[in-house]
Design a protein around this motif. Sequence first.
Motif, PDB file in Angstrom:
ATOM      1  N   ALA A  38      32.010  72.417  -5.711  1.00 41.16           N
ATOM      2  CA  ALA A  38      32.622  70.758  -4.918  1.00 41.16           C
ATOM      3  C   ALA A  38      33.693  71.023  -5.859  1.00 41.16           C
ATOM      4  O   ALA A  38      34.314  69.804  -4.740  1.00 41.16           O
ATOM      5  CB  ALA A  38      32.073  70.602  -7.105  1.00 41.16           C
ATOM      6  N   ILE A  39      34.938  72.070  -5.190  1.00 38.72           N
ATOM      7  CA  ILE A  39      36.275  71.354  -5.179  1.00 38.72           C
ATOM      8  C   ILE A  39      35.922  70.942  -3.921  1.00 38.72           C
ATOM      9  O   ILE A  39      36.943  70.017  -3.503  1.00 38.72           O
ATOM     10  CB  ILE A  39      37.232  72.765  -5.484  1.00 38.72           C
ATOM     11  CG1 ILE A  39      37.045  72.930  -7.251  1.00 38.72           C
ATOM     12  CG2 ILE A  39      38.253  72.513  -5.585  1.00 38.72           C
ATOM     13  CD1 ILE A  39      37.634  74.608  -7.366  1.00 38.72           C
ATOM     14  N   PRO A  40      35.831  71.906  -3.110  1.00 38.50           N
ATOM     15  CA  PRO A  40      35.880  71.225  -1.082  1.00 38.50           C
ATOM     16  C   PRO A  40      35.283  69.953  -0.606  1.00 38.50           C
ATOM     17  O   PRO A  40      36.268  68.780  -0.267  1.00 38.50           O
ATOM     18  CB  PRO A  40      36.085  72.252  -0.230  1.00 38.50           C
ATOM     19  CG  PRO A  40      35.352  73.301  -0.851  1.00 38.50           C
ATOM     20  CD  PRO A  40      35.453  72.832  -2.791  1.00 38.50           C
ATOM     21  N   LEU A  41      34.054  69.988  -1.317  1.00 42.60           N
ATOM     22  CA  LEU A  41      33.172  68.636  -1.532  1.00 42.60           C
ATOM     23  C   LEU A  41      34.110  67.508  -1.730  1.00 42.60           C
ATOM     24  O   LEU A  41      34.415  66.373  -1.436  1.00 42.60           O
ATOM     25  CB  LEU A  41      32.389  68.904  -1.857  1.00 42.60           C
ATOM     26  CG  LEU A  41      31.178  69.996  -0.872  1.00 42.60           C
ATOM     27  CD1 LEU A  41      30.209  70.388  -1.257  1.00 42.60           C
ATOM     28  CD2 LEU A  41      31.240  69.892   0.583  1.00 42.60           C
ATOM     29  N   THR A  42      34.402  67.493  -3.289  1.00 40.76           N
ATOM     30  CA  THR A  42      35.117  66.701  -4.093  1.00 40.76           C
ATOM     31  C   THR A  42      36.859  66.149  -3.134  1.00 40.76           C
ATOM     32  O   THR A  42      36.590  64.857  -3.137  1.00 40.76           O
ATOM     33  CB  THR A  42      35.809  66.744  -5.245  1.00 40.76           C
ATOM     34  OG1 THR A  42      34.286  67.081  -6.448  1.00 40.76           O
ATOM     35  CG2 THR A  42      35.904  65.339  -6.049  1.00 40.76           C
ATOM     36  N   ILE A  43      37.296  66.754  -2.792  1.00 44.46           N
ATOM     37  CA  ILE A  43      38.328  66.827  -1.877  1.00 44.46           C
ATOM     38  C   ILE A  43      38.054  65.775  -0.716  1.00 44.46           C
ATOM     39  O   ILE A  43      38.759  64.447  -0.321  1.00 44.46           O
ATOM     40  CB  ILE A  43      39.789  67.776  -1.440  1.00 44.46           C
ATOM     41  CG1 ILE A  43      39.750  68.698  -2.354  1.00 44.46           C
ATOM     42  CG2 ILE A  43      40.732  67.081  -0.646  1.00 44.46           C
ATOM     43  CD1 ILE A  43      40.923  70.120  -2.485  1.00 44.46           C
ATOM     44  N   GLY A  44      36.818  66.355   0.161  1.00 41.28           N
ATOM     45  CA  GLY A  44      36.274  65.108   1.254  1.00 41.28           C
ATOM     46  C   GLY A  44      36.191  64.448   1.108  1.00 41.28           C
ATOM     47  O   GLY A  44      36.077  63.307   1.978  1.00 41.28           O
ATOM     48  N   PHE A  45      35.124  64.283  -0.779  1.00 42.14           N
ATOM     49  CA  PHE A  45      35.110  62.508  -1.316  1.00 42.14           C
ATOM     50  C   PHE A  45      36.283  61.653  -1.327  1.00 42.14           C
ATOM     51  O   PHE A  45      36.382  60.438  -0.507  1.00 42.14           O
ATOM     52  CB  PHE A  45      34.000  63.143  -2.359  1.00 42.14           C
ATOM     53  CG  PHE A  45      33.425  61.595  -3.029  1.00 42.14           C
ATOM     54  CD1 PHE A  45      32.823  61.061  -2.018  1.00 42.14           C
ATOM     55  CD2 PHE A  45      34.266  61.173  -3.699  1.00 42.14           C
ATOM     56  CE1 PHE A  45      32.194  60.094  -2.989  1.00 42.14           C
ATOM     57  CE2 PHE A  45      34.129  60.080  -4.272  1.00 42.14           C
ATOM     58  CZ  PHE A  45      32.924  59.515  -3.884  1.00 42.14           C
ATOM     59  N   PHE A  46      36.783  61.930  -1.866  1.00 45.39           N
ATOM     60  CA  PHE A  46      38.046  61.493  -1.859  1.00 45.39           C
ATOM     61  C   PHE A  46      38.870  61.240  -0.204  1.00 45.39           C
ATOM     62  O   PHE A  46      39.597  59.498  -0.020  1.00 45.39           O
ATOM     63  CB  PHE A  46      39.189  61.687  -2.490  1.00 45.39           C
ATOM     64  CG  PHE A  46      38.103  61.925  -4.139  1.00 45.39           C
ATOM     65  CD1 PHE A  46      38.690  60.370  -4.846  1.00 45.39           C
ATOM     66  CD2 PHE A  46      37.994  63.280  -4.906  1.00 45.39           C
ATOM     67  CE1 PHE A  46      38.845  60.094  -5.984  1.00 45.39           C
ATOM     68  CE2 PHE A  46      37.654  62.659  -6.181  1.00 45.39           C
ATOM     69  CZ  PHE A  46      37.779  61.267  -7.192  1.00 45.39           C
ATOM     70  N   ILE A  47      38.987  61.658   0.724  1.00 46.73           N
ATOM     71  CA  ILE A  47      39.789  61.472   1.520  1.00 46.73           C
ATOM     72  C   ILE A  47      38.837  60.347   2.767  1.00 46.73           C
ATOM     73  O   ILE A  47      39.723  59.598   2.688  1.00 46.73           O
ATOM     74  CB  ILE A  47      39.678  62.440   2.615  1.00 46.73           C
ATOM     75  CG1 ILE A  47      40.856  63.384   1.628  1.00 46.73           C
ATOM     76  CG2 ILE A  47      39.994  62.620   3.941  1.00 46.73           C
ATOM     77  CD1 ILE A  47      41.006  64.934   2.365  1.00 46.73           C
ATOM     78  N   ILE A  48      37.656  60.732   1.887  1.00 44.41           N
ATOM     79  CA  ILE A  48      36.589  59.633   2.722  1.00 44.41           C
ATOM     80  C   ILE A  48      36.408  58.189   2.082  1.00 44.41           C
ATOM     81  O   ILE A  48      37.092  57.082   3.070  1.00 44.41           O
ATOM     82  CB  ILE A  48      35.438  59.967   3.319  1.00 44.41           C
ATOM     83  CG1 ILE A  48      34.762  60.879   4.040  1.00 44.41           C
ATOM     84  CG2 ILE A  48      34.251  58.853   3.475  1.00 44.41           C
ATOM     85  CD1 ILE A  48      33.994  61.921   3.488  1.00 44.41           C
ATOM     86  N   MET A  49      36.675  58.345   0.542  1.00 45.11           N
ATOM     87  CA  MET A  49      36.761  57.147   0.385  1.00 45.11           C
ATOM     88  C   MET A  49      38.145  56.249   0.233  1.00 45.11           C
ATOM     89  O   MET A  49      38.151  55.127   0.668  1.00 45.11           O
ATOM     90  CB  MET A  49      36.411  57.086  -0.913  1.00 45.11           C
ATOM     91  CG  MET A  49      35.036  57.366  -1.610  1.00 45.11           C
ATOM     92  SD  MET A  49      33.720  56.222  -1.169  1.00 45.11           S
ATOM     93  CE  MET A  49      32.983  56.788   0.242  1.00 45.11           C
ATOM     94  N   PHE A  50      39.556  57.439   0.102  1.00 39.34           N
ATOM     95  CA  PHE A  50      40.443  56.306   0.932  1.00 39.34           C
ATOM     96  C   PHE A  50      40.895  55.984   2.406  1.00 39.34           C
ATOM     97  O   PHE A  50      41.823  55.154   2.451  1.00 39.34           O
ATOM     98  CB  PHE A  50      41.135  57.450  -0.133  1.00 39.34           C
ATOM     99  CG  PHE A  50      41.947  58.072  -1.629  1.00 39.34           C
ATOM    100  CD1 PHE A  50      41.788  56.675  -1.720  1.00 39.34           C
ATOM    101  CD2 PHE A  50      41.550  58.365  -1.542  1.00 39.34           C
ATOM    102  CE1 PHE A  50      41.573  56.557  -3.316  1.00 39.34           C
ATOM    103  CE2 PHE A  50      41.756  59.004  -3.328  1.00 39.34           C
ATOM    104  CZ  PHE A  50      42.071  57.866  -3.861  1.00 39.34           C
ATOM    105  N   VAL A  52      38.504  54.291   3.832  1.00 37.43           N
ATOM    106  CA  VAL A  52      38.077  53.381   4.192  1.00 37.43           C
ATOM    107  C   VAL A  52      38.157  52.384   2.913  1.00 37.43           C
ATOM    108  O   VAL A  52      37.917  50.617   3.487  1.00 37.43           O
ATOM    109  CB  VAL A  52      36.039  53.667   3.715  1.00 37.43           C
ATOM    110  CG1 VAL A  52      35.828  54.497   5.133  1.00 37.43           C
ATOM    111  CG2 VAL A  52      35.962  53.868   2.540  1.00 37.43           C
ATOM    112  N   ILE A  53      39.262  52.279   2.847  1.00 40.48           N
ATOM    113  CA  ILE A  53      39.986  51.098   1.290  1.00 40.48           C
ATOM    114  C   ILE A  53      40.616  50.009   2.577  1.00 40.48           C
ATOM    115  O   ILE A  53      41.273  50.721   3.190  1.00 40.48           O
ATOM    116  CB  ILE A  53      40.527  51.699   0.042  1.00 40.48           C
ATOM    117  CG1 ILE A  53      39.682  52.791  -0.779  1.00 40.48           C
ATOM    118  CG2 ILE A  53      41.436  50.774  -0.638  1.00 40.48           C
ATOM    119  CD1 ILE A  53      40.563  52.986  -1.764  1.00 40.48           C
ATOM    120  N   GLY A  54      40.145  48.757   1.849  1.00 41.72           N
ATOM    121  CA  GLY A  54      40.883  47.658   2.764  1.00 41.72           C
ATOM    122  C   GLY A  54      39.974  47.587   4.133  1.00 41.72           C
ATOM    123  O   GLY A  54      40.355  46.682   4.182  1.00 41.72           O
TER     124      GLY A  54
END
Length: 131
Positions: A38-50, A52-54
Motif C-alpha cells: 500500500a505504500i507505493p500505491l498510496t503515493i501513486g494514488f495521491f500523485i494522481i489525485m493531486f 487532477v485537482i482544479g
Amino acid sequence: MADKGQSIRTPMGRVRGLGSAHSGTKHFWHQRLTAVAAIPLTIGFFIIMFSVIGRPHAAVTQTLGSPIVAIIMLLFVLTTIYHMYIGMQVVIEDYVHNELAKILLIMSNNFFCVAVGFVCAFAILKMSFGV
C-alpha cells in the motif's frame, strides 16, 4: 515426554475437536504484505489525485481513463480493502466476546468489504473504459 494418552487439551476441546486454527501466521503476513504494497500505491494514488485537482472535467476523465492510472487505482483499492478486511477481522476477533455479535460483525465486515470493493472497481473500470 508426555504419553500419547495424555493431552493438554480440555475435555470440551477434545469433544469439539477444536485446536489451533493454523491461520494466524497467514493473516499476519498478509497484513504486513498489504501494508508494504500500500505504500507505493498510496503515493501513486495521491500523485494522481493531486494532478487532477482544479482541472476541467474532460481533463480529469482523460487522466483517470488512462490504463496505467486505472491499474494503479484498482491495485490501490483492492490492496487497501483487503488490508482493511484483515485488520477489522482481527479487531473483531480480539475485542468482541459475545459469540453472536462476533459472528454478525464478521459477516458484516465481509459484506462491507466486498460491496466497497465492487463499487470502487466498477467506478474505476467504467471510467477507464469510458462507458
